[in-house]
Design a protein around this motif. Structure first.
Motif, short mmCIF file in Angstrom:
data_model
loop_
_atom_site.label_atom_id
_atom_site.label_comp_id
_atom_site.label_asym_id
_atom_site.label_seq_id
_atom_site.Cartn_x
_atom_site.Cartn_y
_atom_site.Cartn_z
N PHE A 171 49.67 -47.84 -10.15
CA PHE A 171 49.94 -46.56 -10.79
C PHE A 171 51.05 -45.83 -10.03
O PHE A 171 51.23 -46.03 -8.83
CB PHE A 171 48.67 -45.70 -10.80
CG PHE A 171 47.54 -46.31 -11.59
CD1 PHE A 171 47.41 -46.04 -12.94
CD2 PHE A 171 46.64 -47.18 -10.98
CE1 PHE A 171 46.37 -46.61 -13.68
CE2 PHE A 171 45.61 -47.75 -11.70
CZ PHE A 171 45.47 -47.47 -13.06
N ARG A 172 51.76 -44.96 -10.76
CA ARG A 172 52.87 -44.22 -10.14
C ARG A 172 52.38 -43.31 -9.01
O ARG A 172 53.14 -42.92 -8.14
CB ARG A 172 53.57 -43.38 -11.21
CG ARG A 172 54.32 -44.22 -12.25
CD ARG A 172 55.58 -44.79 -11.65
NE ARG A 172 56.17 -45.81 -12.50
CZ ARG A 172 57.21 -45.61 -13.30
NH1 ARG A 172 57.76 -44.44 -13.37
NH2 ARG A 172 57.69 -46.59 -14.01
N SER A 173 51.10 -42.96 -9.05
CA SER A 173 50.54 -42.08 -8.02
C SER A 173 50.32 -42.83 -6.70
O SER A 173 49.69 -42.31 -5.78
CB SER A 173 49.20 -41.53 -8.50
OG SER A 173 48.33 -42.61 -8.82
N GLN A 174 50.85 -44.07 -6.61
CA GLN A 174 50.67 -44.94 -5.45
C GLN A 174 49.22 -45.39 -5.30
O GLN A 174 48.74 -45.66 -4.21
CB GLN A 174 51.16 -44.29 -4.16
CG GLN A 174 52.66 -44.10 -4.12
CD GLN A 174 53.19 -44.01 -2.71
OE1 GLN A 174 53.10 -44.97 -1.94
NE2 GLN A 174 53.73 -42.87 -2.35
N THR A 175 48.53 -45.44 -6.41
CA THR A 175 47.16 -45.95 -6.42
C THR A 175 47.20 -47.38 -6.95
O THR A 175 47.93 -47.67 -7.90
CB THR A 175 46.27 -45.10 -7.36
OG1 THR A 175 46.42 -43.73 -7.02
CG2 THR A 175 44.81 -45.52 -7.26
N THR A 176 46.45 -48.26 -6.32
CA THR A 176 46.34 -49.63 -6.81
C THR A 176 44.86 -49.96 -7.00
O THR A 176 44.04 -49.69 -6.11
CB THR A 176 46.94 -50.64 -5.80
OG1 THR A 176 48.30 -50.27 -5.55
CG2 THR A 176 46.89 -52.05 -6.35
N ILE A 177 44.55 -50.51 -8.15
CA ILE A 177 43.18 -50.96 -8.40
C ILE A 177 43.21 -52.47 -8.55
O ILE A 177 44.01 -53.01 -9.31
CB ILE A 177 42.60 -50.30 -9.67
CG1 ILE A 177 42.46 -48.79 -9.43
CG2 ILE A 177 41.24 -50.90 -10.01
CD1 ILE A 177 41.93 -48.02 -10.61
N ARG A 178 42.35 -53.11 -7.80
CA ARG A 178 42.29 -54.58 -7.84
C ARG A 178 40.88 -55.02 -8.23
O ARG A 178 39.89 -54.52 -7.69
CB ARG A 178 42.63 -55.16 -6.47
CG ARG A 178 42.45 -56.68 -6.38
CD ARG A 178 42.64 -57.19 -4.98
NE ARG A 178 43.98 -56.91 -4.50
CZ ARG A 178 44.35 -57.05 -3.23
NH1 ARG A 178 43.49 -57.45 -2.33
NH2 ARG A 178 45.58 -56.78 -2.88
N ILE A 179 40.83 -55.96 -9.14
CA ILE A 179 39.55 -56.58 -9.49
C ILE A 179 39.71 -58.08 -9.25
O ILE A 179 40.68 -58.69 -9.72
CB ILE A 179 39.18 -56.33 -10.96
CG1 ILE A 179 39.00 -54.83 -11.20
CG2 ILE A 179 37.89 -57.05 -11.33
CD1 ILE A 179 38.86 -54.47 -12.66
N GLN A 180 38.79 -58.64 -8.50
CA GLN A 180 38.88 -60.08 -8.24
C GLN A 180 37.51 -60.71 -8.45
O GLN A 180 36.48 -60.14 -8.05
CB GLN A 180 39.33 -60.35 -6.80
CG GLN A 180 39.62 -61.81 -6.53
CD GLN A 180 39.90 -62.11 -5.06
OE1 GLN A 180 39.02 -62.42 -4.30
NE2 GLN A 180 41.17 -62.00 -4.68
N SER A 181 37.50 -61.86 -9.07
CA SER A 181 36.26 -62.60 -9.23
C SER A 181 36.51 -64.06 -8.91
O SER A 181 37.63 -64.56 -9.13
CB SER A 181 35.74 -62.50 -10.67
OG SER A 181 35.22 -61.22 -10.89
N GLY A 182 35.48 -64.72 -8.42
CA GLY A 182 35.65 -66.12 -8.09
C GLY A 182 34.36 -66.89 -8.21
O GLY A 182 33.27 -66.33 -8.16
N LEU A 183 34.52 -68.18 -8.40
CA LEU A 183 33.38 -69.08 -8.45
C LEU A 183 33.57 -70.13 -7.37
O LEU A 183 34.63 -70.75 -7.27
CB LEU A 183 33.32 -69.79 -9.80
CG LEU A 183 32.58 -69.12 -10.94
CD1 LEU A 183 32.81 -69.90 -12.23
CD2 LEU A 183 31.07 -69.03 -10.64
#
Lengths: 368, 153
Positions: A171-183
């Motif tokens: 996001f331009r607000s310098q926010t990063t959202i990360r979603i990670q999934s693994g098996l």
């Protein structure tokens, strides 16, 4: 062991003299004090030195490398080890900033005499894709494979498959959202059965073996926020779920208390929460502080008493781990200097794993 | 005792590497990097793009708008394979690098980029490109990689 170590260092130092434009090397020396090398209630402390070196030959998008590490324990030399890893990396550029990454290698780990049951060799492979779905959305996905062959105790042999997918939204607000999934899918092909002889002694029967599978799913959410250019905050929540644990894996559990699987990510499930801050107070000194809280359950691993007998009524091991870490680093010319400290406070229903640990380390890394 | 002596010898040998004379390969881009022209610029990324540059390599280029005077800078970062930042257009970053003024505009050859409390180095103090050096921390170890840490339980 010592001769091999000296040979590796000599070979490495010799290679420094023939390096060229496409041939480069790196050296790292890290020393640390730890109040608990085995992460259990025995609380055996030691001073450890790790000498690492790597040699790379790079041509276009291909890198052929040889990594070597030597671990030296001042008070517990039986635990000394060295590892060697030859491998090859390849990058395939795709459109824009996207690429495909492939890494193939082979790993050798050797301990000193007392711990040779934990020596292993084996190939591994990694394939990863980094792909920008849009200007603010990044996809990372990949597959990792690892095979370990324990030459002196074949019950430990396993293959591990991991598939993961990660989405990053910026996001331009310098926010990063990360979603990670693994098996993860771990397969132990031949675990020796536990039997009792006519004198009542327990032994491991390599003639009759079982295979075991430990499937594991994990998912995490990470939010990070930049404040100006000099400060970054992050928080992460991770959930791990094992569909099956080490039930009936006594041969693995009974023989692995010292090294393995005490800290293996695939053998516990539960929750993990991490929060931290990175900042640059002055003069390009980097400071990082981090706190992690784990709720760990070990499926199939029962609480035992000091004699190694399952405590009745049988309950699975559950740990609550709080971990504080702090690091500071500074770069001088081609040298990186860093100091790290980690404090672990692990409370477990199994007395043997009820422990504290403090690690203080300092290191120097040199780039050629 | 023997192990202590051995450790001491290994330590001395490792440390001595620092004093080895360093030779630079010829025809590399470092000669264009002038240490007497190093400046720091903080600004907003307007565009992230790639461009064929030295030796027909694909370079990562950032178009940066300086924060105060709103001057435009073209930031030459590194070859694509070495670049391992997840930046987007609109991010505020601080770039330290060698300033080159030309008819095409102001170019900054990045030595380091500071972003969210982390410093990412691309050239050493003398302007020597790190992509010609050790790959231990950056470059190809950009996925789950980090060769150094994996598989050593």
């Amino acid at each position: 062991m010592k001769k091999t170590t000296i040979l590796i260092i000599t070979l490495f130092l010799s290679l420094l003299t023939v390096r060229g434009e496409e041939f480069n090397v790196g050296v790292e020396l890290n020393s640390y004090y730890t109040s608990n090398i085995f992460l259990n209630s025995t609380a055996i402390e030691d001073y450890v030195s790790v000498i690492s070196a790597d040699i790379n030959y790079t041509k276009d998008t291909v890198n052929v490398y040889l990594d070597a590490d030597v671990n030296l324990f001042m008070e517990n030399p039986d635990f000394n080890s060295f590892s060697v890893e030859p491998g090859i990396e390849y990058l395939k550029y795709l459109k824009g900033r996207n690429y495909l990454y492939i890494n193939l290698g082979y790993f050798f780990l050797n301990y000193s005499e007392f711990f040779t049951d934990f020596n292993y060799t084996g190939p591994f492979a990694q394939v990863g894709l980094k792909y920008y779905l849009s200007a603010t959305m990044l996809l990372k996905t990949g597959y990792n494979f690892q095979h370990r062959d324990y030459l002196n105790f074949s019950s430990f042999d396993f293959q591990n498959h991991t598939l993961f997918i990660e989405l990053n939204k910026f996001f331009r607000s310098q926010t990063t959202i990360r979603i990670q999934s693994g098996l993860n899918y771990r397969h132990y092909p031949h675990v020796a059965t536990l039997e009792t002889d006519f004198t009542g002694n327990i032994f491991y029967n390599d003639e009759i073996t079982n295979s075991m599978n430990v499937p594991n799913f994990y998912s995490l959410l990470r939010v990070s926020q930049g404040i100006g250019t000099r400060v970054g905050l992050f928080a992460e929540f991770e959930v791990r779920k094992n569909f099956r644990g080490l039930e009936h894996g006594e041969t693995l559990i009974n023989n692995s208390y010292v090294i393995y699987p005490y800290n293996d990510n695939y053998l516990w499930d539960g929750n993990k929460f991490t929060m931290g801050i990175r900042f640059i107070p002055f003069a390009e000194i980097s400071v990082t502080g981090k706190y992690s809280y784990f709720q760990k359950n070990y499926p199939g691993i029962m609480v035992m008493d000091e004699e190694g007998v399952v405590v009745e009524p049988a309950t699975e091991r559950n740990d609550i781990l709080s971990q504080y870490s702090f690091s500071i680093s500074k770069k001088f010319r081609n040298i990186d200097l860093y100091i790290n400290s980690v404090f672990r406070y692990n409370r477990s229903e199994d007395f043997f794993f009820d422990y504290n640990m403090l690690t203080l380390s300092a290191g120097i890394r040199y780039y050629f | 005792m023997k192990i202590k002596i051995f450790f001491l010898v290994a330590l001395i040998l490792s440390s001595s590497i620092y004093f080895f004379p360093k030779t630079f390969p010829e025809n590399t881009s470092f000669k264009y990097f002038r240490v007497d022209k190093i400046v720091s610029v903080t600004g907003k990324i307007l565009k992230i793009r790639t461009e064929k540059s030295y030796h027909k390599r694909i370079f990562i280029i950032l178009d940066l708008q300086e924060k105060k005077e709103r001057k435009l800078y073209k930031i030459e970062v590194s070859p694509q394979w070495f670049y391992n930042l997840d930046l987007i257009e609109g991010n505020i970053i601080k770039v330290k690098g060698s300033l080159i003024k030309s008819k095409k505009g102001i170019i900054l050859m990045a030595q380091s980029i500071t972003f969210e409390g982390e410093i990412f180095n691309f050239r050493d103090r003398n302007g020597f490109p790190l992509w010609r050096g050790d790959r231990r921390d950056k470059g190809m170890m950009m996925m789950k990689g980090e060769r150094k840490r994996k598989g050593k339980h």
